[in-house]
Design a protein around this motif. Structure first.
Motif, PDB file in Angstrom:
ATOM      1  N   VAL A   1      24.336  34.278  38.885  1.00  0.00           N
ATOM      2  CA  VAL A   1      25.109  35.461  39.256  1.00  0.00           C
ATOM      3  C   VAL A   1      26.575  35.098  39.475  1.00  0.00           C
ATOM      4  CG1 VAL A   1      25.433  37.214  41.043  1.00  0.00           C
ATOM      5  CG2 VAL A   1      23.126  36.664  40.235  1.00  0.00           C
ATOM      6  N   VAL A   2      26.824  33.984  40.160  1.00  0.00           N
ATOM      7  CA  VAL A   2      28.203  33.575  40.431  1.00  0.00           C
ATOM      8  C   VAL A   2      28.935  33.255  39.136  1.00  0.00           C
ATOM      9  CG1 VAL A   2      29.635  31.798  41.507  1.00  0.00           C
ATOM     10  CG2 VAL A   2      27.723  32.789  42.776  1.00  0.00           C
ATOM     11  N   LEU A   3      28.289  32.483  38.256  1.00  0.00           N
ATOM     12  CA  LEU A   3      28.931  32.123  36.992  1.00  0.00           C
ATOM     13  C   LEU A   3      29.179  33.349  36.121  1.00  0.00           C
ATOM     14  CD1 LEU A   3      27.020  28.829  36.096  1.00  0.00           C
ATOM     15  CD2 LEU A   3      29.365  29.056  36.917  1.00  0.00           C
ATOM     16  N   THR A   4      28.234  34.286  36.134  1.00  0.00           N
ATOM     17  CA  THR A   4      28.424  35.515  35.365  1.00  0.00           C
ATOM     18  C   THR A   4      29.605  36.315  35.902  1.00  0.00           C
ATOM     19  OG1 THR A   4      26.047  35.610  34.881  1.00  0.00           O
ATOM     20  CG2 THR A   4      27.332  37.641  34.586  1.00  0.00           C
ATOM     21  N   GLY A   5      29.712  36.400  37.229  1.00  0.00           N
ATOM     22  CA  GLY A   5      30.844  37.102  37.820  1.00  0.00           C
ATOM     23  C   GLY A   5      32.172  36.448  37.506  1.00  0.00           C
TER      24      GLY A   5
ATOM     25  N   ALA B   1      32.800  34.520  34.901  1.00  0.00           N
ATOM     26  CA  ALA B   1      33.076  34.705  33.474  1.00  0.00           C
ATOM     27  C   ALA B   1      33.585  36.111  33.195  1.00  0.00           C
ATOM     28  CB  ALA B   1      31.813  34.431  32.662  1.00  0.00           C
ATOM     29  N   ALA B   2      32.974  37.114  33.840  1.00  0.00           N
ATOM     30  CA  ALA B   2      33.421  38.493  33.644  1.00  0.00           C
ATOM     31  C   ALA B   2      34.848  38.694  34.148  1.00  0.00           C
ATOM     32  CB  ALA B   2      32.468  39.450  34.361  1.00  0.00           C
ATOM     33  N   GLN B   3      35.169  38.050  35.271  1.00  0.00           N
ATOM     34  CA  GLN B   3      36.520  38.174  35.801  1.00  0.00           C
ATOM     35  C   GLN B   3      37.529  37.493  34.891  1.00  0.00           C
ATOM     36  OE1 GLN B   3      36.977  36.588  39.742  1.00  0.00           O
ATOM     37  NE2 GLN B   3      39.071  37.337  39.998  1.00  0.00           N
ATOM     38  N   ALA B   4      37.190  36.294  34.409  1.00  0.00           N
ATOM     39  CA  ALA B   4      38.113  35.579  33.526  1.00  0.00           C
ATOM     40  C   ALA B   4      38.320  36.320  32.212  1.00  0.00           C
ATOM     41  CB  ALA B   4      37.593  34.162  33.265  1.00  0.00           C
ATOM     42  N   ALA B   5      37.256  36.967  31.713  1.00  0.00           N
ATOM     43  CA  ALA B   5      37.353  37.708  30.451  1.00  0.00           C
ATOM     44  C   ALA B   5      37.859  39.132  30.648  1.00  0.00           C
ATOM     45  CB  ALA B   5      35.986  37.749  29.771  1.00  0.00           C
ATOM     46  N   GLU B   6      38.214  39.483  31.878  1.00  0.00           N
ATOM     47  CA  GLU B   6      38.738  40.807  32.197  1.00  0.00           C
ATOM     48  C   GLU B   6      37.776  41.918  31.775  1.00  0.00           C
ATOM     49  OE1 GLU B   6      42.642  41.245  30.633  1.00  0.00           O
ATOM     50  OE2 GLU B   6      43.490  39.628  31.859  1.00  0.00           O
ATOM     51  N   VAL B   7      36.492  41.695  32.057  1.00  0.00           N
ATOM     52  CA  VAL B   7      35.486  42.713  31.790  1.00  0.00           C
ATOM     53  C   VAL B   7      35.526  43.731  32.935  1.00  0.00           C
ATOM     54  CG1 VAL B   7      33.029  43.165  31.482  1.00  0.00           C
ATOM     55  CG2 VAL B   7      34.046  41.095  30.513  1.00  0.00           C
ATOM     56  N   ARG B   8      35.927  44.945  32.602  1.00  0.00           N
ATOM     57  CA  ARG B   8      36.077  45.990  33.614  1.00  0.00           C
ATOM     58  C   ARG B   8      35.244  47.200  33.212  1.00  0.00           C
ATOM     59  NH1 ARG B   8      42.516  46.116  33.440  1.00  0.00           N
ATOM     60  NH2 ARG B   8      41.984  45.822  31.240  1.00  0.00           N
ATOM     61  N   PRO B   9      34.058  47.319  33.790  1.00  0.00           N
ATOM     62  CA  PRO B   9      33.165  48.428  33.392  1.00  0.00           C
ATOM     63  C   PRO B   9      33.783  49.800  33.619  1.00  0.00           C
ATOM     64  CG  PRO B   9      31.968  46.768  34.660  1.00  0.00           C
ATOM     65  CD  PRO B   9      33.415  46.421  34.763  1.00  0.00           C
ATOM     66  N   TRP B  10      34.582  49.962  34.653  1.00  0.00           N
ATOM     67  CA  TRP B  10      35.165  51.275  34.902  1.00  0.00           C
ATOM     68  C   TRP B  10      36.164  51.680  33.819  1.00  0.00           C
ATOM     69  CZ3 TRP B  10      35.598  46.864  37.808  1.00  0.00           C
ATOM     70  CH2 TRP B  10      36.853  46.225  37.816  1.00  0.00           C
TER      71      TRP B  10
END
Length: 292
Positions: A39-43, A45-54
């Motif tokens: 979960v931490v690594l996924t979070g 990675a999502a932050q570094a890749a600027e994954v913004r669901p909203w």
């Protein structure tokens, strides 16, 4: 508690039960730690890749609007005429699609030959030397690490525009990918036939031909056909850098906002890929059945 523990002396049973409970608790802790790390690594990675669901939710309508915009107005009352207008350029598009398929075929064929020739030197169990194995593996890594589109762009600069550029790009990347897959298949073979032929005085070529190849040929064919499916998709975008094929016409349609042409070409590519997937799947199963 396992049933066998209840038949032991009480002190021995208690010790084994305690060890069992400790092992179960340790296994559960490892599982929870692994899930937490995931979960931490996924979070991160999502932050570094600027994954913004909203943001995705807020602007997904633009994508659906574009899809609706490129679809042509088809009516049942005038369907033949609407289809004829939609596919006004089908002779040219089919010719370019055929060029794309030939690029994928030649690129796969040349890459499969290259991967086949190099895989035995990249397999640790049959490689001639560790040095050769190391060098070949690094070369295969380079070939499959650089994307096909990058190779195509470099070849366009060197050789000019044309489908030959796409063939070369696909062949190099396919050599790296299939060389890796083929070598892993070779490393998982039964070594007893190899040892028997080697002990009988057979040379390297004879050993590979009669001890290794019969064990790996079916997997080689399967991986080769799967790679052809991948290369058909890859060849479809080679035209974006001037390497020929249907991708070049698709890029022109996108840049000039020819919405109906974009959808017509996309549907043509999708149907072709689906037909190839179904065909190669049946061919693969047939060949695997006949080779085993």
């Amino acid at each position: 508690m396992p049933e066998r523990i209840t038949s032991l002396p009480p002190d021995r049973a208690a010790a084994l039960a305690g060890a069992y409970d400790a092992a179960v608790a340790a296994s559960r802790r490892r599982t929870w730690v692994g899930l937490a790390a995931f979960v931490v690594l996924t979070g991160l990675a999502a932050q570094a890749a600027e994954v913004r669901p909203w943001v995705l939710a807020a602007h997904i309508g633009r994508f659906t609007d574009y899809i609706a915009q490129i679809l042509p107005p088809l009516t049942l009352a005038n369907l033949p005429a609407d289809l004829a207008e939609w596919y006004w350029g089908w002779p040219k598009w089919l010719a370019l699609l055929g060029e794309t398929l030939l690029m994928a075929y030649l690129g796969t064929l040349l890459g499969a030959i290259g991967g086949f020739l190099l895989c035995f030197s990249a397999a640790a169990n049959v490689a001639g030397s560790r040095t050769a194995c190391f060098v070949v593996r690094r070369g295969l890594e380079f070939c499959r690490t650089v994307p096909e589109i990058v190779f195509a762009l470099l070849f366009v600069i060197a050789f000019g525009l044309g489908p030959m550029v796409g063939v070369l790009a696909l062949a190099i990347h396919t050599t790296g990918a299939l060389g890796k897959l083929f070598s892993e298949v070779v490393e998982n073979i039964d070594m007893k036939p190899v040892e028997s032929l080697t002990a009988g005085g057979a040379g390297r070529i004879e050993t590979l031909r009669f001890a290794v190849l019969p064990q790996v040929l079916s997997n080689f064919v399967s991986y080769g056909l799967l790679r052809f499916e991948v290369n058909v998709r890859g060849a479809g975008v080679m035209g974006f850098v001037g390497a020929g094929g249907i991708g070049q016409e698709l890029l022109v349609a996108i840049r000039n906002f020819y919405y109906a042409d974009v959808s017509a070409i996309l549907v043509l590519i999708i149907l072709t890929v689906m037909a190839i997937d179904l065909g190669t799947e049946r061919l693969r199963h047939h060949l695997l059945g006949s080779l085993r």
